[in-house]
Design an enzyme around this catalytic site. Structure first.
Site, PDB file in Angstrom:
ATOM      1  N   ARG A 252       0.855  -1.187   0.000  1.00  0.00           N
ATOM      2  CA  ARG A 252       0.000   0.000   0.000  1.00  0.00           C
ATOM      3  C   ARG A 252       0.890   1.235   0.000  1.00  0.00           C
ATOM      4  O   ARG A 252       2.064   1.162   0.307  1.00  0.00           O
ATOM      5  CB  ARG A 252      -0.908  -0.009   1.232  1.00  0.00           C
TER       6      ARG A 252
ATOM      7  N   ASN B 184      -6.299   6.254   3.244  1.00  0.00           N
ATOM      8  CA  ASN B 184      -6.181   5.477   4.471  1.00  0.00           C
ATOM      9  C   ASN B 184      -4.834   5.771   5.109  1.00  0.00           C
ATOM     10  O   ASN B 184      -3.797   5.641   4.453  1.00  0.00           O
ATOM     11  CB  ASN B 184      -6.268   3.980   4.168  1.00  0.00           C
ATOM     12  N   GLU B 185      -4.889   6.213   6.351  1.00  0.00           N
ATOM     13  CA  GLU B 185      -3.659   6.526   7.089  1.00  0.00           C
ATOM     14  C   GLU B 185      -2.676   7.306   6.219  1.00  0.00           C
ATOM     15  O   GLU B 185      -1.568   6.852   5.935  1.00  0.00           O
ATOM     16  CB  GLU B 185      -3.033   5.251   7.646  1.00  0.00           C
TER      17      GLU B 185
ATOM     18  N   GLU C 111     -10.324   2.771  13.554  1.00  0.00           N
ATOM     19  CA  GLU C 111      -9.911   1.368  13.606  1.00  0.00           C
ATOM     20  C   GLU C 111      -9.408   1.080  15.003  1.00  0.00           C
ATOM     21  O   GLU C 111      -8.708   1.906  15.597  1.00  0.00           O
ATOM     22  CB  GLU C 111      -8.741   1.081  12.644  1.00  0.00           C
TER      23      GLU C 111
ATOM     24  N   TRP D  79       0.959  -7.576  13.481  1.00  0.00           N
ATOM     25  CA  TRP D  79       2.212  -6.952  13.039  1.00  0.00           C
ATOM     26  C   TRP D  79       3.212  -6.696  14.155  1.00  0.00           C
ATOM     27  O   TRP D  79       4.235  -6.060  13.930  1.00  0.00           O
ATOM     28  CB  TRP D  79       1.927  -5.664  12.271  1.00  0.00           C
TER      29      TRP D  79
ATOM     30  N   GLU E 190      -2.810 -10.078   5.675  1.00  0.00           N
ATOM     31  CA  GLU E 190      -3.178  -9.927   7.094  1.00  0.00           C
ATOM     32  C   GLU E 190      -4.049 -11.077   7.603  1.00  0.00           C
ATOM     33  O   GLU E 190      -4.970 -10.875   8.389  1.00  0.00           O
ATOM     34  CB  GLU E 190      -3.860  -8.562   7.286  1.00  0.00           C
TER      35      GLU E 190
ATOM     36  N   HIS F  39      -4.577 -11.434  11.434  1.00  0.00           N
ATOM     37  CA  HIS F  39      -5.044 -10.292  12.247  1.00  0.00           C
ATOM     38  C   HIS F  39      -6.320 -10.630  13.011  1.00  0.00           C
ATOM     39  O   HIS F  39      -7.122 -11.460  12.580  1.00  0.00           O
ATOM     40  CB  HIS F  39      -5.282  -9.082  11.339  1.00  0.00           C
TER      41      HIS F  39
HETATM   42  C1  GAL Z   1      -3.967  -0.251   9.899  1.00  0.00           C
HETATM   43  C2  GAL Z   1      -4.529  -0.177   8.494  1.00  0.00           C
HETATM   44  C3  GAL Z   1      -5.541  -1.281   8.261  1.00  0.00           C
HETATM   45  C4  GAL Z   1      -4.967  -2.598   8.716  1.00  0.00           C
HETATM   46  C5  GAL Z   1      -4.575  -2.496  10.161  1.00  0.00           C
HETATM   47  C6  GAL Z   1      -4.040  -3.766  10.759  1.00  0.00           C
HETATM   48  O1  GAL Z   1      -2.814   0.521  10.056  1.00  0.00           O
HETATM   49  O2  GAL Z   1      -5.166   1.063   8.280  1.00  0.00           O
HETATM   50  O3  GAL Z   1      -5.909  -1.307   6.899  1.00  0.00           O
HETATM   51  O4  GAL Z   1      -3.865  -2.910   7.908  1.00  0.00           O
HETATM   52  O5  GAL Z   1      -3.571  -1.520  10.273  1.00  0.00           O
HETATM   53  O6  GAL Z   1      -3.711  -3.586  12.115  1.00  0.00           O
END
Ligand code: GAL
Length: 666
Positions: free
Chosen positions: A102, A140-141, A303, A311, A351, A354
């Site tokens: 990304r 996003n971010e 989020e 991660w 992911e 997650h």
């Molecule tokens: C954020 C991101 C999400 C997802 C998430 C996982 O930083 O905006 O799309 O990747 O982390 O923790």
């Protein structure tokens, strides 16, 4: 509201209803969809497929679930990368970012902006009037850099606009130093290393934040043109809330000026991740308060982790009850929505491990029930919380130019700018339970006490703002490393605190990086300074010395460490050292009392966070306990318990226990 990140494009449509039914059963109010779906929305250049998204919006609507649409521009499709390789970011070493992750695109590239804008235009035209779309998330971010020739030209143009003439720039950056003098704008480089000219480094970071802001505003404008005011627009900020040490700190942690980046949105939102370990209410509380201060209004958590991330080094789960405590703690600090990332594990993609609410098989995982409890509680208490917000009479200043400037030249290894902020925020929050965190140029007249920790870069405008605040009767505390630099990251020709030295009636004679803690005492208190110590010179007879250093390196021995001065009804205080927490708290307690700040809830036991939201003739108190043992809290008077109906004067909270209590405003 509780929301979830849902990716309908990853699943056959036949499965959507089952997922939405499970969300509805869990009282989920909204889904956040569309972000990262560019290859599904525009499979070939100019070929737009939005019908599936419309069907997803309608499917959610049938389950009484609203939609926040994300623009998918953080994940450009492969066709775009191969047709326009020049849109890939150029990294610092000159190589290009690669496809498959990304943020590989250069957000400042005009071609990329045009391609992104065209898709956003289609989405906005289609959904701008949609009654089930309540808001938009741009990108996003966001936050990026790029070292291409095109960006360098944009940077040089930005400098030309800022400085007008090269002569002005050469003076402001003292380019005579090491023969850096520029005779053509085209000569101005990127700051190639971490020890480039400080003026160049600061300008580059400020340029990046401005350029990112213009990228985001471009999308916002396209959406705004189609969407009525009913649809509110935001972006989800990435902020690393975790504590840093000398070993884990990098100046890149504060990559963007959040005040700039978020300036054009209707509300702020951020992504709250604990990552490894457990929820630290003070660090999270600080970050919530930073986000609430961006636009001086309530915000969303766009989020958060449903138990775990994927991660960290070791992706431990939050404990049972901790996800709920995290959510209510956010509401106590001013959040109006908490959204979980993500709803369901995709079968493939980066992911897979997650945390989720529903597994790849489409059935709930254990944390689903806890999120359903939170969502049910939010739904029940929403009428009481609507229109309320956090009101603080104490503020801490947060300044990204200062954070960068110190980060690049820490001088003392352990002086971490974010910690300088936290070291004041934590005792202030413990003492008052309501702290605003605002920019140095923000209006300050609503505050009785303002603390500026390590405001290294003190622009003339910020200095005027602070001096006016003191003259109008405010109590201002300046922390160590304040007022060394001007707005170009150059040294002020006056000693610290630069343009505020005359008002203070004192100045910094010399700063010292400490090898070991130094005793500090005065005004009936004693403790120690570590990491950083400034020896202060008193210049005016009405300046009171609050603290002096004990025996140390000889230079500091017996010298002033903290001073204060009355200015009319106001007060200005300078604390020239990193003091231990007890001494910092003792000093602040005196100033809090003197300035008439009333704590939200006096005598709150440690481990309990209190958030007070007021408005519409009533107030809602939110208590969360993160201590290992139960805590008993005596309320200021009888209150209505909104989670467990009844009247309370005392509540007992187990570990991760929550209480939400209402009373009429006096
Ligand atoms: C954020 C991101 C999400 C997802 C998430 C996982 O930083 O905006 O799309 O990747 O982390 O923790």
């Amino acid at each position: 509201m509780v929301g979830v990140a849902w990716y309908p494009e990853q699943w056959p449509e036949a499965r959507w209803d089952a997922d939405l039914a499970l969300m509805q059963a869990a009282h989920v109010s909204f889904v956040r969809i569309g972000e990262f779906a560019w290859s599904t929305l525009e499979p070939r250049e100019g070929v737009y497929q939005l019908d599936w998204l419309e069907r997803a919006v309608r499917a959610a609507e049938r389950h009484h679930i609203a939609v926040v649409l994300g623009t998918p521009t953080a994940a450009p499709p492969a066709w775009l990368t191969s047709a326009y390789p020049e849109t890939l970011r150029t990294l610092r070493d000159g190589s290009r970012a690669k496809h498959g992750g990304r943020h590989q695109a250069d957000n400042f590239n005009p071609r990329f902006r045009a391609l992104a804008g065209a898709l956003v235009e289609r989405m906005a035209a289609r959904f701008g009037g949609d009654p089930n779309v309540i808001g938009w998330q741009v990108d996003n971010e966001p936050g990026s850099d790029d070292f291409s020739a095109g960006t360098r030209t944009q940077f040089q143009d930005w400098l030309r606009h800022r400085y007008g003439t090269l002569d002005a720039l050469n003076v402001r950056w003292t380019t005579a130093y090491w023969s850096q003098t520029y005779s053509d704008w085209k000569q101005i480089p990127f700051p190639e290393t971490r020890d480039a000219n400080p003026g160049l480094m600061l300008a580059w970071r400020q340029f990046l934040s401005d350029a990112d802001r213009s990228y985001l505003r471009g999308q916002r404008d396209v959406i705004r043109a189609h969407a009525g005011p009913r649809q509110r627009i935001t972006t989800n900020l990435w902020i690393d809330a975790r504590a840093k040490t000398a070993e884990t700190y990098s100046p890149d942690a504060d990559a963007e000026d959040l005040y700039t980046l978020n300036a054009d949105f209707d509300f702020a939102s951020w992504d709250e991740y604990v990552g490894i370990g457990h929820f630290d209410p003070a660090r999270m509380g600080l970050t919530h308060d930073v986000v609430r201060g961006l636009l001086h209004r309530d915000f969303w958590v766009m989020e958060t982790q449903p138990g775990t991330v994927n991660w960290s080094d070791n992706n431990n789960s939050l404990d049972k009850g901790e996800v709920r405590a995290l959510a209510w703690h956010a509401v106590g600090h001013g959040a109006d929505a908490v959204a979980y990332w993500q709803w369901r594990s995709a079968l493939n993609g980066q992911e897979q491990y997650h945390g989720v609410l529903v597994g790849a098989d489409g059935t709930p995982v254990p944390v689903y029930d806890e999120v359903a409890q939170v969502a049910g509680e939010f739904a029940r208490t929403a009428p009481a919380l609507a229109g309320t917000s956090v009101a603080a009479s104490v503020a801490v200043l947060n300044d990204y130019s200062s954070r960068w400037a110190i980060g690049w030249q820490r001088f003392a290894r352990d002086f971490i700018p974010a910690n300088a902020l936290f070291d004041y925020y934590q005792p202030l929050h413990d003492l008052t339970h309501a702290v605003d965190v605002v920019a140095a140029g923000a209006p300050l007249d609503r505050y009785k006490l303002v603390v500026a920790p390590a405001l290294d870069v003190l622009t003339p405008a910020a200095a005027d703002n602070l001096a006016a605040y003191v003259r109008a009767g405010g109590s201002l505390v300046l922390g160590a490393r304040t007022g060394l630099k001007d707005g170009d990251n150059g040294l002020w020709p006056e000693r610290q605190p630069g343009p505020l030295a005359a008002l203070l009636g004192a100045r910094v004679a010399q700063w010292y990086a400490l090898e070991r803690p130094v005793p500090v005492a005065g005004s009936g208190r004693a403790g120690q300074a570590s990491t950083w110590a400034e020896r202060l010179d008193v210049l005016a007879s009405d300046v009171e010395v609050l603290l002096r250093y004990g025996a140390s390196n000889g230079w500091l021995d017996g010298q002033p460490a903290a001073v204060t001065r009355r200015v009319g009804k106001g007060r200005i205080t300078y604390v020239g050292a990193t003091l231990d927490p007890a001494l910092t708290a003792a000093l602040l307690r005196r100033l809090i009392t003197e300035s008439g700040v009333a704590p939200v809830l006096p005598g709150l036991p440690d481990g309990v966070d209190a958030g007070l939201r007021e408005g519409g003739g009533h107030k809602v108190l939110i208590l969360t306990n993160t201590a290992a043992d139960p805590r008993r809290v005596t309320l200021p008077g009888p209150m209505r318990d909104l989670l467990d109906p009844g009247e309370r004067r005392v509540v007992t909270l187990p570990r991760y226990g929550v209480a939400v209590l209402e009373a009429d405003a006096k």
